[in-house]
Design a protein around this motif. Structure first.
Motif, short mmCIF file in Angstrom:
data_model
loop_
_atom_site.label_atom_id
_atom_site.label_comp_id
_atom_site.label_asym_id
_atom_site.label_seq_id
_atom_site.Cartn_x
_atom_site.Cartn_y
_atom_site.Cartn_z
N VAL A 237 -8.02 2.54 15.44
CA VAL A 237 -8.02 2.74 13.99
C VAL A 237 -8.75 1.60 13.29
O VAL A 237 -8.98 0.56 13.87
N ALA A 238 -9.09 1.82 12.03
CA ALA A 238 -9.69 0.77 11.21
C ALA A 238 -9.18 0.91 9.78
O ALA A 238 -8.95 2.03 9.31
N HIS A 239 -8.98 -0.21 9.12
CA HIS A 239 -8.50 -0.19 7.75
C HIS A 239 -9.65 0.20 6.80
O HIS A 239 -10.77 -0.25 6.96
N VAL A 240 -9.32 1.03 5.83
CA VAL A 240 -10.28 1.40 4.79
C VAL A 240 -9.59 1.26 3.43
O VAL A 240 -8.39 0.98 3.37
N SER A 241 -10.33 1.46 2.37
CA SER A 241 -9.72 1.34 1.04
C SER A 241 -10.22 2.45 0.14
O SER A 241 -11.07 3.25 0.53
N HIS A 242 -9.67 2.46 -1.07
CA HIS A 242 -10.08 3.46 -2.07
C HIS A 242 -11.58 3.39 -2.36
O HIS A 242 -12.16 4.34 -2.84
N SER A 243 -12.20 2.24 -2.06
CA SER A 243 -13.61 2.09 -2.41
C SER A 243 -14.54 2.79 -1.42
O SER A 243 -15.74 2.86 -1.65
N TYR A 244 -13.98 3.29 -0.31
CA TYR A 244 -14.81 3.98 0.68
C TYR A 244 -15.12 5.40 0.22
O TYR A 244 -14.19 6.20 0.02
N SER A 245 -16.38 5.72 0.12
CA SER A 245 -16.78 7.12 -0.08
C SER A 245 -16.68 7.85 1.25
O SER A 245 -16.48 7.22 2.30
N ILE A 246 -16.83 9.15 1.24
CA ILE A 246 -16.82 9.91 2.50
C ILE A 246 -17.91 9.37 3.42
O ILE A 246 -17.71 9.20 4.62
N LYS A 247 -19.06 9.07 2.85
CA LYS A 247 -20.16 8.53 3.66
C LYS A 247 -19.77 7.20 4.31
O LYS A 247 -20.11 6.93 5.46
N LYS C 279 -3.84 9.91 -5.34
CA LYS C 279 -4.39 8.84 -4.52
C LYS C 279 -4.23 7.52 -5.27
O LYS C 279 -4.13 7.50 -6.49
N THR C 280 -4.25 6.42 -4.52
CA THR C 280 -4.10 5.12 -5.18
C THR C 280 -5.42 4.35 -5.17
O THR C 280 -6.22 4.47 -4.26
N VAL C 281 -5.59 3.54 -6.19
CA VAL C 281 -6.60 2.49 -6.20
C VAL C 281 -5.81 1.19 -6.08
O VAL C 281 -4.87 0.95 -6.84
N ILE C 282 -6.13 0.38 -5.07
CA ILE C 282 -5.39 -0.86 -4.82
C ILE C 282 -6.31 -2.03 -5.14
O ILE C 282 -7.31 -2.26 -4.44
#
Lengths: 284, 284, 284, 284
Positions: A237-247, C279-282
């Motif tokens: 697994v890898a951590h992602v965030s809300h800032s990641y687009s699908i791309k 969804k959340t924005v963190i």
């Protein structure tokens, strides 16, 4: 010197380890690795053992016969035995994505993988130049609805004529039919681009994006009849965030996919995986 | 039923596994766990084995004698044998930080730890209320330069009178002297708040901040004479960023420290750690 | 000195950042933190900003009024504004498991959490001694089928009389009804013991065991009407193997649960979470 | 449409954010990204901002001039401004190891990297076929003690004639001299195969094996005069065990090296890295 790898499983019962180790000693074998696991829910015993024999007269066929007569019926063993210096032969199925292919071939080239790659097969010809640059035969077997069965017979023919032991679907974008699955049970390794059982099926990164997960994953598993439900070999697994687009998720996921698939290949090629009741035992 | 755990190491040589497993079978033991490791650099063989005996007349002392006569000299074995139902006794040394203490006592309370805690000892009395709320005896043994040796004799006396098997320094902020180290070789577990061997010594989070690392760590190891240089049992890490102040690193590090220390305690208490040449072998 | 935290979201449009930062400057504020995110799929702009005011005459009420008149209608903003030194008040709901409770209270005690805990509530009284040892009021509100609604009115009454801002379900083993959810929208934090969306519902470790996953997880999310489907705040995972029994998975999972839940609490208490469309924005 | 990326740092002081965002608004810019960091130890303010301009008449040169006159002197800013559609040009230095090279070129081919690769340079010619298969110019510049300075002049000449912006040492096994470091300050990215600051210098996997660590790492950093002591851009780690030989550590480490280096390249190429006092600020 000859080295064998033995994998067995059977109903758990007293005396198995002693009997097997004793058998090896009586036949002048030196055990260099032993590991075992007991599934207490199902009461099944699993063991993996590596044993060396110094005799130049050692024959794997005779030794298998000896082992069979001495222990297999007594303990009702399911078993496989391999000569360590016989490398397994792996066919690579790909479509258009190249990241897993580059990763596998890079490792293959550097000697990291203990296997042979008799050929690469694809339903497209986009990746043929990569196969060529690594000097590996490439077969283009297009798959369309009408020709699917014919394509599969062609695949089978290639697999048999090249004495393939197992198949790796390195982002091969076609459903593999029961024809192949039955011929290669627990011998077709797939990489699914999610943390199974989350996001089964198509477009898992889109689903992950929609659900707003904070971690994405990749799962390597054996193909079975039910989609994405086969025994899991390896996950990461890898951590992602809300800032990641699908791309962005797709790009990050590529790194997971290639590492997870290559690890699964190594485990399988080194005969460290046993399957029982749709789950794997992974030896160290 | 009785269950023993056996740990051995010796020069690698043919026939050890078969001899040991055979010995157990001849003595009506049923091996329920076996794992081994060969250190190929130093040519040392390590093995951990669990074996069950149904006889109610089983005596660990007699069995040890039998084992000694049959195998120890023959293979020149270093060995330890434990009765599984005899829980090891762990003394907890603390100072003023409470996060590791809460974590350990919470697990202890919930039955997760397979050990006894005869007492908690501290050079301060700040944490006495916590010990009390968990109903564990607490001893306040102040340490000052002039009284250091006297304090250590007091510690030794407590350790002996409470039949302590191993010591855990749960953020105990004093250097432990050779007096204790010699009495408890590879039996004093420390938690160091860095990814050793990076940032040996005092204030590792300050050093990590200064160097601008992107990952911090914690390391649990056995205490030896050389500071922070003993055999490593367990390590873990966490990602950090430029936005972490030293205070943030310390807070994030607390989570690592408590998990890593508790894992090391579990490994030691379950007799899964062997030490050789300042390195550990950790059995599964 | 006064410090405010401002959270806004609105349709993405040019000039928002400049307008808001300019407004702060005109009102003698010094921006000490600014971060923003644009959700390009939904075309929504999110921003978090911290701003300091030196004037002793600063009033949050007047400033809110000023802000509203200047910007809210113009950009059609959804917004929240907090005084940084006003700590949020968190009610803890528990049942019988104590690991999350110990972890939260240990952090609370050490000053790591920027919040007040007016009370702990449970449908059992097993954990009352822990509450007492930390000197926090404890309310026992039993829940049975027949009395469920009555219990919820009692809960609401306690929440209101103690001016609770948000609720944390620290392994609280009851379904929370819409009565509470409607009163505390995106203000009830749950810890689910799986890597959502895998293993929704009861007994996720049993399901993980059955599926043979190589990684387990924990997920902290806001409670919504649909079970385990609310906005995800934080997730983490740990590697496991075939050798883990269900009991082992549960023990390993406890470490994930407590860390993930405490991280989610910190994010919420520090006003770093915004919710939009489940969804959340963190913010960092 | 034109998009610029602006990076600034200066002594922390009130009003910077408002002044800069206001300046952009006055010049018809639409800020699409803003993030900032304050180093409270050193009292330094850092900011990264992306701004779009619709005017077809937009000129980066004139805009730089405007910005300089309006703000640079006023706040004593250190600053850099880039046109987003101008891709940075990266020279790749390699020796004989190919895993990082394959990884970078695979990503480059798939469009994942926002940069140009004008050439690959090596002190050996083993990897020339790989460069050829990706159709990238390859220069063989041998380095021997006697010819080292001559080689460096040749390198400099190539770097200048190809308008190279930054250099990546993808397991280039030569010490880079001050000649290059001075010309490319914080623009030469190295991958070191350990978790720095642990195991500085040669053969870190051998040192990790000897110390018996349970985790290995890789670190990407900018090259400075002091060996392996430059600002850290990215680090990652992987768990290992006593069963790993040095060869196993090296194989496992290759996966870390290639991912960590590629991540560092992406951060640098996307202008997300700022360096101050030998530490990096990494924007999201």
């Amino acid at each position: 010197m000859h080295k064998i790898t033995l994998l067995i499983h059977c109903k758990d019962q007293p005396g198995i380890i002693a009997s097997v180790t004793n058998f090896m000693a009586l036949n002048n074998g030196n055990i260099v690795y032993i590991d075992q696991h007991v599934d207490r829910e199902q009461n099944i015993f699993f063991m993996r053992l590596e044993c060396e024999f110094n005799s130049s007269a050692f024959s794997i066929e005779s030794f298998k016969e000896l082992f069979k007569n001495a222990l297999v019926d007594k303990f009702n063993l399911k078993w496989r035995m391999y000569l360590a210096d016989r490398k397994p032969r792996m066919a690579l199925f790909v479509s258009k994505y190249d990241h897993c292919l580059y990763d596998i071939l890079g490792r293959y080239n550097s000697g990291e993988l203990n296997l042979e790659i008799p050929f690469i097969l694809s339903n497209h010809n986009d990746l043929e130049p990569i196969a060529k640059s690594f000097k590996i035969p490439f077969f283009h077997v297009p798959v369309a609805k009408a020709t699917k069965q014919k394509a599969e017979f062609k695949q089978l023919e290639l697999l048999e004529s090249h004495k393939v032991d197992f198949i790796v679907l390195a982002r091969y974008m076609q459903i593999v039919s029961n024809l192949l699955i039955d011929k290669f049970p627990n011998k077709i390794i797939n990489i699914h681009h999610s943390f199974l059982p989350a996001f089964v099926g198509a477009k898992p990164y889109h689903s992950a994006y929609k659900r707003g997960v904070k971690i994405i994953g990749a799962t390597s598993h054996y193909i079975t009849e039910e989609l994405d439900a086969g025994p899991i070999i390896e996950q990461d697994v890898a951590h992602v965030s809300h800032s990641y687009s699908i791309k962005d998720l797709i790009a990050k996921g590529r790194d997971l996919e290639k590492i997870v698939l290559s690890n699964a290949i190594k485990l399988h090629a080194n005969r460290k995986v046993m399957v029982f009741n749709n789950k794997t035992v992974i030896f160290s």
